[in-house]
Design a protein around this motif. Structure first.
Motif, PDB file in Angstrom:
ATOM      1  N   VAL A 128      33.768  51.501  43.916  1.00 30.16           N
ATOM      2  CA  VAL A 128      34.949  51.923  44.673  1.00 30.16           C
ATOM      3  C   VAL A 128      34.449  52.324  46.056  1.00 30.16           C
ATOM      4  O   VAL A 128      33.668  53.258  46.206  1.00 30.16           O
ATOM      5  N   ILE A 129      34.899  51.541  47.052  1.00 27.98           N
ATOM      6  CA  ILE A 129      34.335  51.625  48.403  1.00 27.98           C
ATOM      7  C   ILE A 129      35.137  52.540  49.313  1.00 27.98           C
ATOM      8  O   ILE A 129      36.352  52.396  49.444  1.00 27.98           O
ATOM      9  N   HIS A 130      34.413  53.450  49.974  1.00 29.29           N
ATOM     10  CA  HIS A 130      34.965  54.265  51.053  1.00 29.29           C
ATOM     11  C   HIS A 130      34.492  53.642  52.364  1.00 29.29           C
ATOM     12  O   HIS A 130      33.294  53.483  52.585  1.00 29.29           O
ATOM     13  N   GLU A 140      28.462  43.755  55.888  1.00 27.65           N
ATOM     14  CA  GLU A 140      27.055  43.337  56.020  1.00 27.65           C
ATOM     15  C   GLU A 140      26.277  43.664  54.736  1.00 27.65           C
ATOM     16  O   GLU A 140      25.536  42.825  54.212  1.00 27.65           O
ATOM     17  N   VAL A 141      26.479  44.873  54.206  1.00 25.53           N
ATOM     18  CA  VAL A 141      25.794  45.269  52.961  1.00 25.53           C
ATOM     19  C   VAL A 141      26.319  44.442  51.782  1.00 25.53           C
ATOM     20  O   VAL A 141      25.540  43.944  50.963  1.00 25.53           O
ATOM     21  N   LEU A 142      27.642  44.282  51.701  1.00 22.97           N
ATOM     22  CA  LEU A 142      28.228  43.513  50.593  1.00 22.97           C
ATOM     23  C   LEU A 142      27.705  42.078  50.577  1.00 22.97           C
ATOM     24  O   LEU A 142      27.467  41.507  49.516  1.00 22.97           O
ATOM     25  N   GLU A 143      27.526  41.511  51.756  1.00 26.11           N
ATOM     26  CA  GLU A 143      27.030  40.131  51.865  1.00 26.11           C
ATOM     27  C   GLU A 143      25.661  39.996  51.211  1.00 26.11           C
ATOM     28  O   GLU A 143      25.381  39.001  50.536  1.00 26.11           O
ATOM     29  N   THR A 144      24.832  41.028  51.353  1.00 27.24           N
ATOM     30  CA  THR A 144      23.485  40.960  50.764  1.00 27.24           C
ATOM     31  C   THR A 144      23.516  41.125  49.249  1.00 27.24           C
ATOM     32  O   THR A 144      22.550  40.804  48.565  1.00 27.24           O
ATOM     33  N   GLU A 145      24.634  41.661  48.722  1.00 25.89           N
ATOM     34  CA  GLU A 145      24.732  41.928  47.283  1.00 25.89           C
ATOM     35  C   GLU A 145      25.735  41.021  46.578  1.00 25.89           C
ATOM     36  O   GLU A 145      26.032  41.205  45.401  1.00 25.89           O
ATOM     37  N   LYS A 146      26.269  40.054  47.314  1.00 24.86           N
ATOM     38  CA  LYS A 146      27.350  39.212  46.774  1.00 24.86           C
ATOM     39  C   LYS A 146      26.868  38.328  45.629  1.00 24.86           C
ATOM     40  O   LYS A 146      25.930  37.551  45.782  1.00 24.86           O
ATOM     41  N   ASP A 147      27.484  38.498  44.463  1.00 23.55           N
ATOM     42  CA  ASP A 147      27.262  37.610  43.321  1.00 23.55           C
ATOM     43  C   ASP A 147      28.375  37.875  42.304  1.00 23.55           C
ATOM     44  O   ASP A 147      29.287  38.664  42.574  1.00 23.55           O
ATOM     45  N   ASP A 148      28.304  37.240  41.160  1.00 19.17           N
ATOM     46  CA  ASP A 148      29.379  37.370  40.166  1.00 19.17           C
ATOM     47  C   ASP A 148      29.483  38.773  39.580  1.00 19.17           C
ATOM     48  O   ASP A 148      30.500  39.129  38.999  1.00 19.17           O
ATOM     49  N   ALA A 149      28.420  39.568  39.707  1.00 22.49           N
ATOM     50  CA  ALA A 149      28.433  40.916  39.130  1.00 22.49           C
ATOM     51  C   ALA A 149      29.093  41.942  40.061  1.00 22.49           C
ATOM     52  O   ALA A 149      29.328  43.078  39.669  1.00 22.49           O
ATOM     53  N   LEU A 150      29.367  41.522  41.296  1.00 21.02           N
ATOM     54  CA  LEU A 150      29.957  42.433  42.280  1.00 21.02           C
ATOM     55  C   LEU A 150      31.481  42.400  42.186  1.00 21.02           C
ATOM     56  O   LEU A 150      32.096  41.347  42.335  1.00 21.02           O
ATOM     57  N   PHE A 151      32.091  43.558  41.936  1.00 24.67           N
ATOM     58  CA  PHE A 151      33.558  43.654  41.923  1.00 24.67           C
ATOM     59  C   PHE A 151      33.966  45.108  42.068  1.00 24.67           C
ATOM     60  O   PHE A 151      33.133  46.008  41.937  1.00 24.67           O
ATOM     61  N   GLY A 152      35.237  45.328  42.375  1.00 22.35           N
ATOM     62  CA  GLY A 152      35.695  46.710  42.499  1.00 22.35           C
ATOM     63  C   GLY A 152      36.943  46.850  43.347  1.00 22.35           C
ATOM     64  O   GLY A 152      37.785  45.954  43.394  1.00 22.35           O
ATOM     65  N   ILE A 153      37.023  47.991  44.031  1.00 20.97           N
ATOM     66  CA  ILE A 153      38.204  48.326  44.831  1.00 20.97           C
ATOM     67  C   ILE A 153      37.774  48.757  46.222  1.00 20.97           C
ATOM     68  O   ILE A 153      36.855  49.570  46.380  1.00 20.97           O
ATOM     69  N   PHE A 154      38.437  48.214  47.221  1.00 23.00           N
ATOM     70  CA  PHE A 154      38.265  48.651  48.593  1.00 23.00           C
ATOM     71  C   PHE A 154      39.289  49.758  48.794  1.00 23.00           C
ATOM     72  O   PHE A 154      40.444  49.510  49.109  1.00 23.00           O
ATOM     73  N   PHE A 170      34.849  39.274  48.428  1.00 23.24           N
ATOM     74  CA  PHE A 170      33.774  39.988  47.716  1.00 23.24           C
ATOM     75  C   PHE A 170      34.249  40.473  46.347  1.00 23.24           C
ATOM     76  O   PHE A 170      33.622  41.335  45.727  1.00 23.24           O
ATOM     77  N   ASN A 171      35.370  39.931  45.891  1.00 21.35           N
ATOM     78  CA  ASN A 171      35.905  40.269  44.563  1.00 21.35           C
ATOM     79  C   ASN A 171      36.383  41.720  44.489  1.00 21.35           C
ATOM     80  O   ASN A 171      36.243  42.377  43.468  1.00 21.35           O
ATOM     81  N   MET A 172      36.939  42.198  45.612  1.00 22.77           N
ATOM     82  CA  MET A 172      37.498  43.548  45.664  1.00 22.77           C
ATOM     83  C   MET A 172      39.024  43.485  45.595  1.00 22.77           C
ATOM     84  O   MET A 172      39.626  42.592  46.190  1.00 22.77           O
ATOM     85  N   LYS A 173      39.632  44.424  44.892  1.00 24.70           N
ATOM     86  CA  LYS A 173      41.071  44.644  45.013  1.00 24.70           C
ATOM     87  C   LYS A 173      41.275  45.597  46.192  1.00 24.70           C
ATOM     88  O   LYS A 173      40.372  46.363  46.538  1.00 24.70           O
ATOM     89  N   LEU A 174      42.443  45.572  46.779  1.00 31.21           N
ATOM     90  CA  LEU A 174      42.744  46.479  47.885  1.00 31.21           C
ATOM     91  C   LEU A 174      43.452  47.713  47.341  1.00 31.21           C
ATOM     92  O   LEU A 174      44.482  47.595  46.663  1.00 31.21           O
ATOM     93  N   GLY A 175      42.914  48.898  47.647  1.00 35.61           N
ATOM     94  CA  GLY A 175      43.556  50.155  47.261  1.00 35.61           C
ATOM     95  C   GLY A 175      44.596  50.522  48.314  1.00 35.61           C
ATOM     96  O   GLY A 175      44.245  50.771  49.463  1.00 35.61           O
ATOM     97  N   ILE A 176      45.865  50.530  47.911  1.00 32.89           N
ATOM     98  CA  ILE A 176      46.954  50.789  48.857  1.00 32.89           C
ATOM     99  C   ILE A 176      47.491  52.201  48.638  1.00 32.89           C
ATOM    100  O   ILE A 176      47.919  52.546  47.531  1.00 32.89           O
ATOM    101  N   GLY A 177      47.431  52.992  49.711  1.00 31.17           N
ATOM    102  CA  GLY A 177      47.857  54.393  49.629  1.00 31.17           C
ATOM    103  C   GLY A 177      48.906  54.735  50.670  1.00 31.17           C
ATOM    104  O   GLY A 177      49.658  53.871  51.141  1.00 31.17           O
ATOM    105  N   GLY A 178      48.921  56.013  51.062  1.00 31.52           N
ATOM    106  CA  GLY A 178      49.954  56.539  51.952  1.00 31.52           C
ATOM    107  C   GLY A 178      50.088  55.824  53.282  1.00 31.52           C
ATOM    108  O   GLY A 178      51.187  55.790  53.866  1.00 31.52           O
ATOM    109  N   VAL A 179      49.003  55.235  53.779  1.00 32.72           N
ATOM    110  CA  VAL A 179      49.032  54.557  55.086  1.00 32.72           C
ATOM    111  C   VAL A 179      50.093  53.457  55.120  1.00 32.72           C
ATOM    112  O   VAL A 179      50.675  53.179  56.169  1.00 32.72           O
TER     113      VAL A 179
END
Length: 255
Positions: A128-130, A140-154, A170-179
Motif C-alpha cells: 500500500v503506497i504512500h 522509478e522504484v516500482l520499475e526496478t521491482e516490476k514483476d508478477d509478484a508486485l501488486f497492491g494499492i496506490f 504496475f498492477n496497482m488499484k487506485l485508492g480513492i478518498g476525500g480528494v
C-alpha cells in the motif's frame, strides 16, 4: 450494502476520546471492513489493541511510513520484519516516498521503500503506497521491482490520468478518498475513464475529510460521502460502488 475502508488510521490519537462511537457510526452506515495501515513501531501496540477489540472488522497491515524513515530506519525495518515473523498481516503498508515534509531523506526513503516491496513479494502480499510530491521517484522504484509478484494499492491517488495509467501498469488499484469530492481535486474529471474494477475506496481518517466535512477530523463513516461521489461520477448506484469496490478489496487483500 457493505462498504470497505481500505485505509483508515482508527488507532490515531485523534480518536482517543470517541473511538468506539466513531467506529459504530461507520458500521451503522454500512462500513463493515476497516484496513489499518502502519506508521512505525510506536503505533504497533495501539493497532494490536484495536484489532483485539474488533477482530471481525479490523484488518492490519505492517510497514514503515516514509515520513518515519529517519536515521534509525534500519531498526524500524527490522521491527517490521520481526512482526511478519510473529503473525499474519494483510499487506505491507503504508510504504512509499514523501517529499512534502523532508527531501533530505530521499535516498533512505527509496531504500526503505524498495526493501519493503521485496519483503511483500517474498510474502506474496500486496503493498500500500504512500506518495506525496513523489510520483516520479515512486515510479522509478516500482520499475526496478516490476514483476508478477508486485501488486497492491496506490493509496490516496491524486495524480493525473497519465499517472493513473502508469500506476495501473504496475498492477496497482487506485485508492480513492476525500480528494474526489474537492472542487479542485481534479481526479473527478477523468475517473470515469478508469474501470470501476481498478479502484478501491478509503478515507485516510483522521486526514483528508471529504466535502461537506472538509477541514474537520475525518472518520470512516464519511466513506459514504466518497462512495456517493464515485457513484455520481460513474453514473451507477451507491450499492453498486460498494459491491464492486469491496469485491476489488477482497482481490487485493485476500479477505
Amino acid at each position: 450494502m457493505i462498504l470497505t475502508d481500505t485505509h483508515t488510521h482508527l488507532y490515531s490519537e485523534q480518536f482517543n476520546e470517541d473511538q468506539s462511537e466513531m467506529i459504530q457510526r461507520a458500521i451503522d452506515i454500512g462500513v463493515k471492513r476497516f484496513f489499518i495501515p502502519a506508521i512505525d513501531s510506536s503505533y504497533a501496540r495501539a493497532m494490536f489493541q484495536l484489532e483485539k477489540k474488533y477482530p471481525e472488522t479490523v484488518f492490519l497491515m505492517m510497514g514503515l511510513h516514509p515520513t518515519s524513515v529517519k536515521e534509525n530506519y534500519e531498526d524500524e525495518l527490522n521491527f517490521v520484519e520481526q512482526q511478519f515473523e510473529n503473525r499474519n498481516f494483510y499487506a505491507v503498508g503504508e510504504i512509499g516516498i514523501d517529499l512534502y515534509w523532508d527531501t533530505s531523506t530521499l535516498e533512505i526513503q527509496k531504500t526503505a521503500f524498495k526493501k519493503q516491496i521485496q519483503l511483500a513479494k517474498k510474502l506474496k502480499l500486496p503493498i500500500v503506497i504512500h506518495c506525496r510530491e513523489a510520483f516520479e521517484e515512486i515510479f522509478e522504484v516500482l520499475e526496478t521491482e516490476k514483476d508478477d509478484a508486485l501488486f497492491g494499492i496506490f493509496h490516496c491517488f491524486t495524480g493525473t490520468y497519465e499517472q493513473a495509467q502508469i500506476a495501473l501498469s504496475f498492477n496497482m488499484k487506485l485508492g480513492i478518498g476525500g480528494v474526489v469530492t474537492f472542487k479542485n481535486g481534479k481526479i473527478d474529471r477523468f475517473l470515469n475513464q478508469i474501470p470501476l474494477e481498478e479502484i478501491v475506496l478509503e478515507t485516510d481518517a483522521p486526514y483528508l475529510a471529504p466535502t461537506p466535512f472538509r477541514g474537520k477530523r475525518n472518520e470512516s463513516s464519511y466513506l459514504y460521502e466518497i462512495a456517493k461521489k464515485v457513484a455520481e461520477i460513474y453514473n451507477v448506484s451507491v450499492e453498486e460502488v460498494a459491491r464492486k469496490t469491496t469485491q476489488n478489496s477482497k482481490k487485493i487483500f485476500g479477505v
